[in-house]
Scaffold this motif. Structure first.
Motif, PDB file in Angstrom:
ATOM      1  N   LEU A  45      29.775  21.917  33.758  1.00 30.83           N
ATOM      2  CA  LEU A  45      28.948  21.298  32.714  1.00 30.83           C
ATOM      3  C   LEU A  45      28.657  22.305  31.614  1.00 30.83           C
ATOM      4  N   TYR A  46      28.971  21.912  30.385  1.00 28.53           N
ATOM      5  CA  TYR A  46      28.606  22.717  29.213  1.00 28.53           C
ATOM      6  C   TYR A  46      27.656  21.879  28.373  1.00 28.53           C
ATOM      7  N   GLU A  47      26.420  22.343  28.247  1.00 25.56           N
ATOM      8  CA  GLU A  47      25.382  21.599  27.526  1.00 25.56           C
ATOM      9  C   GLU A  47      25.076  22.309  26.217  1.00 25.56           C
ATOM     10  N   THR A  48      25.047  21.556  25.116  1.00 27.13           N
ATOM     11  CA  THR A  48      24.800  22.169  23.813  1.00 27.13           C
ATOM     12  C   THR A  48      24.254  21.162  22.814  1.00 27.13           C
ATOM     13  N   GLU A  49      23.660  21.679  21.743  1.00 20.58           N
ATOM     14  CA  GLU A  49      23.285  20.876  20.579  1.00 20.58           C
ATOM     15  C   GLU A  49      23.934  21.461  19.332  1.00 20.58           C
ATOM     16  N   GLU A  50      24.964  22.261  19.531  1.00 25.50           N
ATOM     17  CA  GLU A  50      25.703  22.902  18.446  1.00 25.50           C
ATOM     18  C   GLU A  50      27.057  22.205  18.281  1.00 25.50           C
ATOM     19  N   GLY A  51      27.361  21.785  17.053  1.00 25.51           N
ATOM     20  CA  GLY A  51      28.589  21.028  16.821  1.00 25.51           C
ATOM     21  C   GLY A  51      29.857  21.844  16.724  1.00 25.51           C
ATOM     22  N   GLY A  52      29.762  23.172  16.794  1.00 25.51           N
ATOM     23  CA  GLY A  52      30.938  24.009  16.662  1.00 25.51           C
ATOM     24  C   GLY A  52      31.991  23.787  17.719  1.00 25.51           C
TER      25      GLY A  52
ATOM     26  N   SER B 191      32.969  28.258  16.574  1.00 24.55           N
ATOM     27  CA  SER B 191      33.359  27.872  17.930  1.00 24.55           C
ATOM     28  C   SER B 191      32.626  28.747  18.946  1.00 24.55           C
ATOM     29  N   PRO B 192      31.994  28.149  19.937  1.00 24.03           N
ATOM     30  CA  PRO B 192      31.278  28.951  20.944  1.00 24.03           C
ATOM     31  C   PRO B 192      32.250  29.607  21.926  1.00 24.03           C
ATOM     32  N   LYS B 193      31.772  30.614  22.587  1.00 22.22           N
ATOM     33  CA  LYS B 193      32.560  31.239  23.646  1.00 22.22           C
ATOM     34  C   LYS B 193      32.251  30.532  24.957  1.00 22.22           C
ATOM     35  N   ILE B 194      33.247  29.901  25.549  1.00 22.84           N
ATOM     36  CA  ILE B 194      33.063  29.144  26.788  1.00 22.84           C
ATOM     37  C   ILE B 194      34.073  29.631  27.818  1.00 22.84           C
ATOM     38  N   ASN B 195      33.599  29.977  28.981  1.00 23.06           N
ATOM     39  CA  ASN B 195      34.481  30.364  30.080  1.00 23.06           C
ATOM     40  C   ASN B 195      34.687  29.147  30.984  1.00 23.06           C
ATOM     41  N   PHE B 196      35.806  28.488  30.817  1.00 21.76           N
ATOM     42  CA  PHE B 196      36.098  27.294  31.597  1.00 21.76           C
ATOM     43  C   PHE B 196      36.638  27.706  32.970  1.00 21.76           C
ATOM     44  N   PRO B 197      35.928  27.356  34.045  1.00 21.06           N
ATOM     45  CA  PRO B 197      36.428  27.690  35.390  1.00 21.06           C
ATOM     46  C   PRO B 197      37.714  26.922  35.694  1.00 21.06           C
ATOM     47  N   ALA B 198      38.572  27.540  36.440  1.00 21.16           N
ATOM     48  CA  ALA B 198      39.804  26.864  36.841  1.00 21.16           C
ATOM     49  C   ALA B 198      39.503  25.786  37.884  1.00 21.16           C
TER      50      ALA B 198
END
Length: 285
Positions: free
Chosen positions: A87-94, A42-49
């Protein structure tokens, strides 16, 4: 002299065999993708409020639409700034785990082809949509390389057959459907002219209960997708009613798909970009 002719004939035969082998590998890759490893961390993502989150997923293990994928990323980033999305952009399925998916308003399969998620990740995405999340697909996300029944039934409503070969890209009018959701078609000319690689499906998703947004007149293009020695039964189209964008309520969630979007040029078409923007906003309602 005979020896020279013999060498020449063997050389020609070798070239034919090599070309045939290369084409067979290409067709296999398009239909099935190549074996891949699945990212599970699982990636580390900081979701803004107070910002709706958009997941732009561009992984491909089948044919890679690199031009369209590369061109799309800055365009979607600009749309995110304009509309106040995170926006969270990735090519990783985690990221396809229940906890993180629940934080996204919409997941976009951005020309994703082939098998891109493992069984557990696919199930997490299915439950995410059925529990209120949204899934969007662009162009290659609708080809026949995914081998995922839920995905075909709930995002596409139809099985991909082929695309035209000669010519591969054709210009025609995109027509708004009489029953289209006006929030998705807003601020887009009716009709509008567009050049793309027009996908042909075996069925019409209209018959499976999908809400058709845009069509083309399939009789205005040459749909023949026959390939010598490899495909001789692809000389048909979808007829006059040829959908190119549609959506549906799935459980508590939503799906949206457009078969447009093959290469980088489509991202210069402001009508296509507006369709993507409207589609994302529609999924967030």
């Amino acid at each position: 002299m005979k020896k020279v002719v013999k060498i020449l004939l063997w050389s020609i035969l070798t070239i034919i065999v090599l070309l045939g082998g290369a084409m067979s590998i290409f067709v296999y890759k398009v239909k099935n993708g190549f074996p891949v490893s699945y990212e599970t961390e699982s990636p580390k993502i900081n979701f803004p409020a107070n910002q709706p989150a958009v997941l732009l997923f561009s992984k491909s293990t089948g044919f890679r639409h690199s031009g369209s994928i590369d061109a799309s990323k800055p365009i979607v980033a600009d749309l995110a700034k304009k509309n106040g999305w995170f926006l969270y952009e990735t090519e990783e399925g985690g990221v396809f785990n229940a906890e993180q998916l629940a934080k996204f308003k919409v997941v976009i399969f951005n020309n994703s082809t082939g098998r891109v998620l493992n069984d557990e990740q696919q199930k997490a995405l299915e439950q995410y949509v059925e529990n209120g999340g949204s899934l969007m697909g662009i162009h290659g996300a609708g080809d026949n390389s995914h081998h995922w029944d839920w995905y075909v039934q709930n995002l596409l409503g139809a099985e991909f057959s082929h695309h035209p070969i000669k010519p591969q890209f054709q210009k025609t009018d995109v027509l708004v459907d009489a029953k289209a959701d006006s929030s998705i078609t807003a601020q887009i000319p009716q009709p509008w002219s567009h050049t793309d690689e027009w996908y042909v499906f075996f069925e019409n998703p209209r018959k499976k209960g999908f809400n058709i947004l845009y069509t083309i007149n399939g009789e205005t293009i040459i749909p023949n997708g026959n390939i010598p020695l490899l495909a001789s039964d692809k000389n048909f189209g979808m007829g006059k009613d040829h959908p190119v964008a549609w959506c549906k309520q799935i459980g508590k969630g939503k799906t949206f798909y457009t078969s447009m979007g093959h290469d980088e040029s489509v991202w210069n078409d402001q009508n296509f970009v507006k369709l993507i923007e409207n589609g994302i906003n529609w999924t967030m309602k």
